[in-house]
Design an enzyme around this catalytic site. Structure first.
Site, short mmCIF file in Angstrom:
data_model
loop_
_atom_site.label_atom_id
_atom_site.label_comp_id
_atom_site.label_asym_id
_atom_site.label_seq_id
_atom_site.Cartn_x
_atom_site.Cartn_y
_atom_site.Cartn_z
N ASP A 162 1.02 -1.26 0.40
CA ASP A 162 -0.25 -0.09 -0.40
C ASP A 162 0.57 1.27 -0.54
OD1 ASP A 162 -2.88 1.29 0.99
OD2 ASP A 162 -1.51 1.73 2.15
N GLU B 227 1.45 -0.64 -5.29
CA GLU B 227 0.08 0.65 -5.74
C GLU B 227 1.47 1.57 -4.93
OE1 GLU B 227 -3.53 3.09 -3.76
OE2 GLU B 227 -1.95 2.36 -2.62
#
Length: 770
Positions: free
Chosen positions: A414, A467
């Protein structure tokens, strides 16, 4: 003149006072059994006890004398350390009946056991190279000298004292001070008799003299929120996915099919446990044909509204849905159904909860001490100090932990951009440059390279996904070639451009045509995943269906065309739950998905299309085999802006070369040679390659007698038409197929005249000669 207490030997009362205060670095040097002038002196710390007795293994009971501030002692006239336990009687609880009996409590003594960590473990921890950190730190149920118990070990280098406290000592850790193991910063204590399920925390005295109760950063399990204690836990799970794991080790995910169903476990069907999900979610995903599920973070987090992105226990699956072995069962069930499992992993930041990682030993320990580097302004969280060996080790070992202990097949990392840039979401003056004056976070770059290299080295066949929302170069290139070492990167540019185009009314889309073609300018610069994730259906953004303009028919037609175009575009696919059946409302983590809409035909048609997309995709190598190579894609016509139409070919590798070519390509070796070989093979025998033609009409009108160039003449079968009546469309199409004739068009040797439905996508493939 007062005679010296023989039970003190050469100890001072001041040293005992430090033991009692919990600020002695080696309580084992005072407590337990030690040689004295008249035999072995046994000392025990029992605050508030009225009587303490040493119970020897040979049956002797020796009353112990109170020495100072709750420390009791007795001299045993033996030359060797005897086996013993400590019997303690405390005052009756307030309110007890007068004369009521007070039970004697007999326990083994933690201070008669040697450390449970070896010198090599401590060396690796200090170096930041202990790749199996979870096996030595935290709470480990074990047998020491034929005694069952639990060893506790925690890294707190700046602490002045650490105690273990739990339900096994009435949450009063004064009698359980831990010892510091040299300069490692690790504190350790083996507590006999503590078994599975015990709840515990660490009481830590910081340099400021303040005691703080902290959950164990290395805990394998935790209490169900809002409770915050750690739980002693050892897995007893027997895996049944050996076939999957053996096959996985030989896979190259980059040239395998990957359509990912993104799931928030708490709201897919609210109220289900891990084991119930193992049945219902597995059946659903298998029926829909997705190759993988990706779970939003499952590591324990106190605030459900964070969806798991503010982690407090990195080594513990959330207890909201069951125990850690129940989560293992969910992964196992998915594997046995042929479905891969990817976890969202959050190594960039953590919340400020006082009982968790923040200022863990009274100082900025896991977080960077400079708030310009140690605080994340967007989320009000703290940023890990990636330059500290032990912190980096904590995170690298955590990634390995999920891959090895829970058999997960990949980690989606993330917010990578927030880690890479020192000025991320910061104004001038709110950040400090690196040693070269730049804005790149060199420590974070080194960490990401290390975690990727370590995971790929230890666990073949897995994938690491970034990401990353900027143009950072070589995110998905190997570390040895200077990249970050990820297997894939989310293609955020494709997502923003595509959704921006489709938000336009069809009459205006011709002016935004470049937004749809631009992705092919960089499509092979990285190994991409095309994400339509949870981030696109929250915070007022509405659902994917709600982004489409027009009436209900147009919205559903738009969503069907989006998914078919996405599945045909180079790159792997990720779709958030609910979008596969056209949920109309914005996702709510509290309310769950609107499964009731499947009572309506239009939503059933949307779900049927998603199922068929996956089915055709999985059996069609042209749609995934060369996702990362320009040899797998060719425009038919990229310039029909006025018609709002795009057409292109997807191709597999020539027979016998697909795996080797794509494998070498992703590994970064001899890339030019591989490209040339694939190109030459394609020229020599184009019929030896699988081909899919995708024609996407994003206008509101059908295109009648629309001519497209094709690589070969003959019958082309319509394998997918998003406007088919069975999907809720108007039924405009080509009656199942078209005939291509040897008339050149669009630079191709053949062409066909077709009907392209309004706001519809066609997939055509040549029929094999009978």
């Amino acid at each position: 003149m007062t005679q010296p207490d023989p039970n003190l030997a050469d100890l001072s009362l001041g040293e005992i006072a430090r033991i009692v205060a919990g600020q002695h670095y080696d309580p084992h040097s005072v407590l337990g059994a030690h040689p004295g002038p008249d035999g072995m002196i046994i000392r025990a710390l029992r605050p508030m006890a009225t009587s303490v007795t040493a119970v020897l293994d040979d049956g002797r009971r020796l009353p112990m004398t109170h020495v100072h501030q709750g420390v009791f002692a007795v001299t045993v006239p033996d030359e060797k350390v005897p086996g013993y336990r400590i019997a303690t009687v405390y005052e009756a609880a307030p309110g007890s009946e007068a004369g009521s009996a007070v039970a004697e409590e007999v326990r083994d003594d933690p201070y008669r056991y040697l450390p449970t960590l070896g010198e090599f473990d401590l060396h690796l921890i200090a170096e930041g190279r202990h790749e199996e950190l979870w096996r030595v730190l935290g709470a480990q149920v074990r047998e020491v000298s034929q005694t069952q118990g639990t060893s506790f070990a925690v890294w707190a280098p700046n602490a002045h004292g650490v105690r273990v406290t739990g339900d096994f000592n009435y949450w009063d850790g004064r009698a359980y001070p831990m010892r510091s193991l040299g300069g490692s910063g690790v504190w350790e204590l083996f507590v006999p008799g503590v078994r599975e399920g015990a709840r515990y925390k660490y009481a830590i005295c910081g340099p400021d003299g303040v005691w703080r109760e902290k959950a164990d950063p290395m805990a394998n399990a935790a209490e169900t929120p809002p409770a915050t204690a750690s739980v002693v836990y050892t897995s007893q799970y027997a895996w049944g996915d050996a076939e999957w794991m053996e096959a996985r080790a030989g896979r190259e995910p980059v040239h395998a099919p990957m359509s990912i169903y993104e799931v928030h476990l708490g709201s897919w069907r609210p109220g289900l446990s891990y084991r119930e999900l193992a049945v219902q979610l597995t059946e659903y995903v298998a029926d829909m044909g997705f190759t993988h599920v990706e779970f939003l973070p499952v590591a324990e987090h106190p605030f459900g509204g964070s969806w798991g992105y503010q982690v407090t226990s990195y080594y513990a699956p959330t207890a909201r849905f069951g125990r850690p072995d129940d989560f293992r069962h969910l992964v196992d069930a998915l594997h046995q159904a042929g479905i891969g499992v990817i976890l969202d992993w959050v190594p960039g930041h953590f919340p400020r909860d006082e009982w968790a990682l923040a200022r863990f030993d009274g100082t900025p320990l896991y977080e960077h001490s400079d708030p310009r580097r140690g605080e994340q302004p967007d989320w009000g969280t703290l940023v890990f100090n990636f330059g500290r060996n032990e912190v980096r080790n904590f995170l690298v070992a955590n990634a390995v932990y999920w891959l090895e202990e829970f058999h997960v097949d990949g980690l989606r990392v993330d917010a990578v951009a927030s880690m890479l840039y020192l000025d991320y979401s910061r104004k001038d003056g709110e950040w400090t440059p690196n040693q070269y004056g730049g804005r790149e976070n060199l420590d974070a770059i080194s960490f990401l390279q290390e975690v990727n290299a370590t995971c790929y080295k230890r666990v073949p066949g897995i994938t690491m996904i970034a990401e990353e929302s900027t143009a950072w170069p070589s995110v998905s290139r190997p570390v040895y070639l200077g990249g970050l070492g990820f297997g894939f990167k989310w293609n955020m540019g494709w997502m923003h451009d595509t959704l921006g185009y489709l938000r336009q009314d069809p009459i205006y889309r011709q002016y935004h045509h470049n937004e749809m073609t631009f992705s092919m300018m960089y499509a092979f610069s990285e190994n991409f995943v095309l994400p339509l994730s949870h981030d696109e259906v929250v915070h007022g953004k509405g659902s994917l269906l709600g982004k489409m303009p027009g009436d209900e028919w147009r919205r559903f037609a738009g969503l069907r065309s989006l998914l078919a175009y996405m599945w045909a575009h180079p790159g792997k696919q990720l779709l958030f739950m609910g979008s596969e059946f056209g949920q109309g409302s914005e996702w709510s983590a509290d309310n769950g998905l609107d499964w009731w809409v499947l009572d309506f035909d239009i939503h059933q048609g949307m779900q049927r299309l998603s199922r068929d997309l996956n089915a055709v995709y999985r059996r069609t190598p042209a749609l995934w085999q060369l996702d990362t190579s320009p040899e797998g894609f060719s425009w038919i016509d990229a310039n029909d802006a006025q018609g709002n139409t795009l057409s292109f070919l997807r191709m597999s590798a020539p027979r016998g070369t697909a795996t080797s070519a794509a494998g070498e390509y992703v590994r970064g070796a001899a890339r030019d040679i591989v490209r040339d070989a694939a190109r030459d093979a394609a020229r020599d025998d184009e019929d030896d390659r699988g081909v899919i033609a995708c024609i996407a009409n994003f206008s509101a009108l059908p295109h009648q007698r629309y001519r497209v160039g094709l690589p070969r003449a003959g019958r082309w079968r319509e394998v997918l038409n998003t406007d088919a009546a069975v999907y809720g469309g108007s039924g405009v199409g080509n009656l199942g197929g078209v005939d291509a004739v040897p008339e050149p068009w669009h630079g191709r040797p053949a062409s066909a005249t077709i009907t392209v439905p309004p706001m519809g996508v066609l997939w055509l493939t040549p029929e094999e000669p009978s």
